[in-house]
Design a protein around this motif. Structure first.
Motif, PDB file in Angstrom:
ATOM      1  N   PHE A  87     -11.093  18.196  39.948  1.00 15.04           N
ATOM      2  CA  PHE A  87     -12.298  18.986  39.015  1.00 15.04           C
ATOM      3  C   PHE A  87     -13.413  19.767  39.873  1.00 15.04           C
ATOM      4  N   GLN A  88     -14.122  20.462  39.313  1.00 10.83           N
ATOM      5  CA  GLN A  88     -15.323  21.204  40.100  1.00 10.83           C
ATOM      6  C   GLN A  88     -16.363  20.333  40.749  1.00 10.83           C
ATOM      7  N   CYS A  89     -16.287  19.005  40.142  1.00  8.05           N
ATOM      8  CA  CYS A  89     -17.299  18.214  40.922  1.00  8.05           C
ATOM      9  C   CYS A  89     -16.577  17.741  42.160  1.00  8.05           C
ATOM     10  N   GLN A  90     -15.428  17.659  42.360  1.00  9.67           N
ATOM     11  CA  GLN A  90     -14.434  17.215  43.490  1.00  9.67           C
ATOM     12  C   GLN A  90     -14.588  18.423  44.529  1.00  9.67           C
ATOM     13  N   ARG A  91     -14.345  19.761  44.032  1.00 14.45           N
ATOM     14  CA  ARG A  91     -14.290  20.652  45.074  1.00 14.45           C
ATOM     15  C   ARG A  91     -15.637  21.163  45.369  1.00 14.45           C
ATOM     16  N   ASP A  92     -16.827  20.888  44.608  1.00 18.19           N
ATOM     17  CA  ASP A  92     -18.245  21.274  45.241  1.00 18.19           C
ATOM     18  C   ASP A  92     -19.096  19.964  44.786  1.00 18.19           C
ATOM     19  N   SER A  93     -19.117  18.933  45.501  1.00 16.47           N
ATOM     20  CA  SER A  93     -19.971  17.772  45.219  1.00 16.47           C
ATOM     21  C   SER A  93     -21.441  18.115  45.138  1.00 16.47           C
ATOM     22  N   TRP A  94     -22.060  19.159  45.480  1.00 15.81           N
ATOM     23  CA  TRP A  94     -23.441  19.618  45.558  1.00 15.81           C
ATOM     24  C   TRP A  94     -23.822  20.442  44.356  1.00 15.81           C
ATOM     25  N   ALA A  95     -22.744  20.737  43.599  1.00 13.65           N
ATOM     26  CA  ALA A  95     -23.082  21.740  42.340  1.00 13.65           C
ATOM     27  C   ALA A  95     -23.869  20.888  41.339  1.00 13.65           C
ATOM     28  N   ARG A  96     -24.983  21.373  40.881  1.00 12.75           N
ATOM     29  CA  ARG A  96     -26.024  20.751  40.046  1.00 12.75           C
ATOM     30  C   ARG A  96     -25.760  21.369  38.530  1.00 12.75           C
ATOM     31  N   GLN A  97     -25.377  22.628  38.692  1.00 15.20           N
ATOM     32  CA  GLN A  97     -25.251  23.278  37.291  1.00 15.20           C
ATOM     33  C   GLN A  97     -23.750  23.842  37.177  1.00 15.20           C
ATOM     34  N   PHE A  98     -23.203  24.152  36.116  1.00 13.76           N
ATOM     35  CA  PHE A  98     -21.952  24.849  36.168  1.00 13.76           C
ATOM     36  C   PHE A  98     -21.666  25.244  34.447  1.00 13.76           C
ATOM     37  N   THR A  99     -20.950  26.416  34.265  1.00 18.13           N
ATOM     38  CA  THR A  99     -20.901  27.060  33.220  1.00 18.13           C
ATOM     39  C   THR A  99     -19.483  27.007  32.806  1.00 18.13           C
ATOM     40  N   THR A 100     -18.965  26.587  31.472  1.00 20.66           N
ATOM     41  CA  THR A 100     -17.540  25.964  31.269  1.00 20.66           C
ATOM     42  C   THR A 100     -17.520  26.390  29.908  1.00 20.66           C
ATOM     43  N   ARG A 101     -16.375  26.070  29.391  1.00 19.21           N
ATOM     44  CA  ARG A 101     -16.018  26.075  27.863  1.00 19.21           C
ATOM     45  C   ARG A 101     -15.558  24.741  27.331  1.00 19.21           C
ATOM     46  N   LEU A 126     -23.482  23.137  31.894  1.00 23.15           N
ATOM     47  CA  LEU A 126     -23.470  21.634  32.342  1.00 23.15           C
ATOM     48  C   LEU A 126     -24.664  21.401  33.162  1.00 23.15           C
ATOM     49  N   THR A 127     -25.515  20.414  33.161  1.00 21.78           N
ATOM     50  CA  THR A 127     -26.432  19.967  34.095  1.00 21.78           C
ATOM     51  C   THR A 127     -26.218  18.582  34.613  1.00 21.78           C
ATOM     52  N   LEU A 128     -26.312  18.214  35.707  1.00 18.31           N
ATOM     53  CA  LEU A 128     -26.059  17.140  36.409  1.00 18.31           C
ATOM     54  C   LEU A 128     -27.210  16.391  36.659  1.00 18.31           C
ATOM     55  N   ASP A 129     -27.089  14.834  36.252  1.00 20.55           N
ATOM     56  CA  ASP A 129     -28.239  14.033  36.843  1.00 20.55           C
ATOM     57  C   ASP A 129     -27.821  13.795  38.194  1.00 20.55           C
ATOM     58  N   TRP A 130     -28.617  14.717  39.232  1.00 23.63           N
ATOM     59  CA  TRP A 130     -28.622  14.563  40.381  1.00 23.63           C
ATOM     60  C   TRP A 130     -29.062  13.505  41.291  1.00 23.63           C
ATOM     61  N   ASP A 131     -30.074  12.818  40.928  1.00 23.18           N
ATOM     62  CA  ASP A 131     -30.248  11.417  41.417  1.00 23.18           C
ATOM     63  C   ASP A 131     -29.397  10.620  41.564  1.00 23.18           C
ATOM     64  N   ARG A 132     -28.872  10.454  40.492  1.00 30.15           N
ATOM     65  CA  ARG A 132     -27.727   9.424  40.086  1.00 30.15           C
ATOM     66  C   ARG A 132     -26.370   9.672  41.047  1.00 30.15           C
ATOM     67  N   ARG A 133     -25.892  11.080  41.065  1.00 26.31           N
ATOM     68  CA  ARG A 133     -24.862  11.600  41.749  1.00 26.31           C
ATOM     69  C   ARG A 133     -25.097  11.487  43.171  1.00 26.31           C
ATOM     70  N   PHE A 134     -26.254  11.824  43.708  1.00 25.21           N
ATOM     71  CA  PHE A 134     -26.418  11.872  45.069  1.00 25.21           C
ATOM     72  C   PHE A 134     -26.530  10.165  45.578  1.00 25.21           C
ATOM     73  N   ASP A 135     -27.075   9.402  44.863  1.00 23.13           N
ATOM     74  CA  ASP A 135     -27.074   8.047  45.185  1.00 23.13           C
ATOM     75  C   ASP A 135     -25.578   7.544  45.555  1.00 23.13           C
ATOM     76  N   HIS A 136     -24.731   8.010  44.459  1.00 23.22           N
ATOM     77  CA  HIS A 136     -23.282   7.546  44.527  1.00 23.22           C
ATOM     78  C   HIS A 136     -22.752   8.245  45.643  1.00 23.22           C
ATOM     79  N   MET A 137     -22.836   9.358  46.053  1.00 23.36           N
ATOM     80  CA  MET A 137     -22.355  10.004  47.119  1.00 23.36           C
ATOM     81  C   MET A 137     -22.809   9.404  48.231  1.00 23.36           C
ATOM     82  N   GLN A 138     -23.965   8.977  48.366  1.00 21.43           N
ATOM     83  CA  GLN A 138     -24.579   8.493  49.677  1.00 21.43           C
ATOM     84  C   GLN A 138     -23.839   7.002  49.896  1.00 21.43           C
TER      85      GLN A 138
END
Length: 410
Positions: free
Chosen positions: A3-17, A93-105
């Protein structure tokens, strides 16, 4: 599928269908029986990570619709929402970045610790858990010494300060290179490329999760120590990145509060608390002795009263079970029916019904019922816990009525 989240873990917004949307139910968390009614939405691609590899799922928005859960079903990421979304609709799509970055760390921190624990001491990781407040790595060893924990923490933070890159590489399933990396194997339903997370000259690990791009993004790692694990294993507990900062902030706030309360410096807090504990124990002992003396005096006062009745009722907020039993022992239960209670006058507490065995056996369960409590009896006593101490007057009336009828019969 990657998925795009795996290709770019830093993306916070993304347009899709929206690819599909169908009614569904989501079991409530925390063991609750209720389920949430909503919809399972599959998108053409997503930046919201579905749970997997030990990493929890992401949260965020599809347009303005909150995403409550993301799971992987075969090659698809399924987003649970409570508002239907029309298939074919373009959405942001808008990501809850605080939660994601915590999980990444935490996740990248786990890879680093796991690799170095193996390299330095031969400790293999058998599982790990990314919790809400701390992360735990299960090591295949019966024990880890404090010196080993200290050395591991020092080495881990040295690697963070060295700014070592973290690289994601994709391979086909039949690529022989994937047989040479650390892995617990591919899931049975895996499809598409295999992702390998590489920490330069330290670790190569098969993983589906989202990760930082450089160890410096971890900021710092604190090993909190070890706990006994299951089946002769050891759990290593750690915090990474912002969790360390939050932990320091909490500790500092607590330290300031204790300093204000104890009127001394932080280095004296432990000794001050020990002194307070000793004082409390002494006061509790003295209070217990006073309660015992009071129980005896209360019983003696009743027995010396020539006009005493056949029912004795007493409530004391700061009493205990021993206080009630001392009074019952001193007064005696052959000719007197005693109803004693301790605790909050309008809430919960303890009760004791003592008296002739046949009377106690008959009235005990009724007393417990009136007080909306539970109890048990043996010979001349029935005692238990009550939730409605405010109904003591009803119990007293019951006892007086019973004794009145007995007197008439005699």
């Amino acid at each position: 599928m990657v998925f795009q989240c795996q290709r770019d873990s830093w993306a916070r917004q993304f347009t899709t269908r929206v690819a599909s949307c169908r009614p569904a139910e989501l079991p409530a968390e925390g063991g609750a029986r209720e389920t949430l009614r909503g919809f399972q939405v599959v998108l053409e691609d997503t930046i919201l990570f579905p749970e997997g590899g030990g990493q929890p799922d992401d949260r965020g928005l599809i347009a303005d619709v909150p995403v409550l859960r993301v799971t992987r079903q075969g090659p698809a990421a399924v987003h649970f929402v409570q508002t239907p979304l029309e298939p074919g609709r373009e959405v942001l799509l808008t990501l809850d970045w605080d939660r994601r970055f915590d999980h990444m760390q935490q996740h990248s921190g786990q890879h680093l610790i796991t690799a170095l624990a193996d390299l330095m001491f031969g400790f293999k990781t058998t599982s790990w858990e990314l919790g809400h407040q701390r992360t735990v790595i299960e090591l295949d060893t019966p024990s880890v010494t404090a010196e080993q924990v200290e050395a591991l923490e020092k080495k881990v933070n040295e690697k963070i300060r060295a700014r070592i890159p973290v690289v994601v590489r994709e391979h086909s399933e039949n690529d022989p290179e994937i047989e040479t990396v650390r892995s617990r194997g591919l899931p049975d339903n895996h499809t598409g490329p295999v992702r390998i997370i590489s920490i330069e000259d330290i670790d190569d690990n098969m993983c589906c999760g989202t990760h930082v791009s450089n160890l410096s993004d971890l900021q710092v790692i604190k090993l909190l120590g070890t706990e006994k694990g299951k089946k002769n294993k050891t759990n290593l507990v750690f915090l990474a990145g912002n969790r360390v900062l939050k932990s320091v902030e909490r500790s500092h706030s607590i330290e300031k509060a204790l300093t204000s309360l104890l009127k001394n410096g932080a280095e004296e807090h432990v000794e001050a608390v020990k002194r307070l504990q000793n004082s409390v124990k002494l006061l509790q002992k003295n209070n217990l002795n006073l309660l015992r003396d009071l129980a005896v005096l209360t019983a003696q006062n009743f027995r010396s009263n020539p006009g005493r009745g056949r029912v004795f009722v007493l409530h004391r907020k700061d009493g205990d079970s021993e206080f009630m039993n001392i009074i019952a022992n001193e007064i005696g239960t052959e000719d007197t029916l005693l109803f004693l209670t301790v605790g909050d006058e309008k809430a919960a507490g303890l009760f004791l019904l003592a008296g002739p065995s046949e009377v106690v056996e008959k009235l005990g369960p009724r007393v417990a019922e009136l007080l909306e409590g539970k109890g048990a009896g043996k010979r001349d006593r029935f005692q238990g816990k009550a939730t409605r101490m405010s109904r003591r007057a009803e119990v007293q009336a019951l006892l007086q009525d019973f004794i009145g009828h007995q007197s008439l019969e005699e």
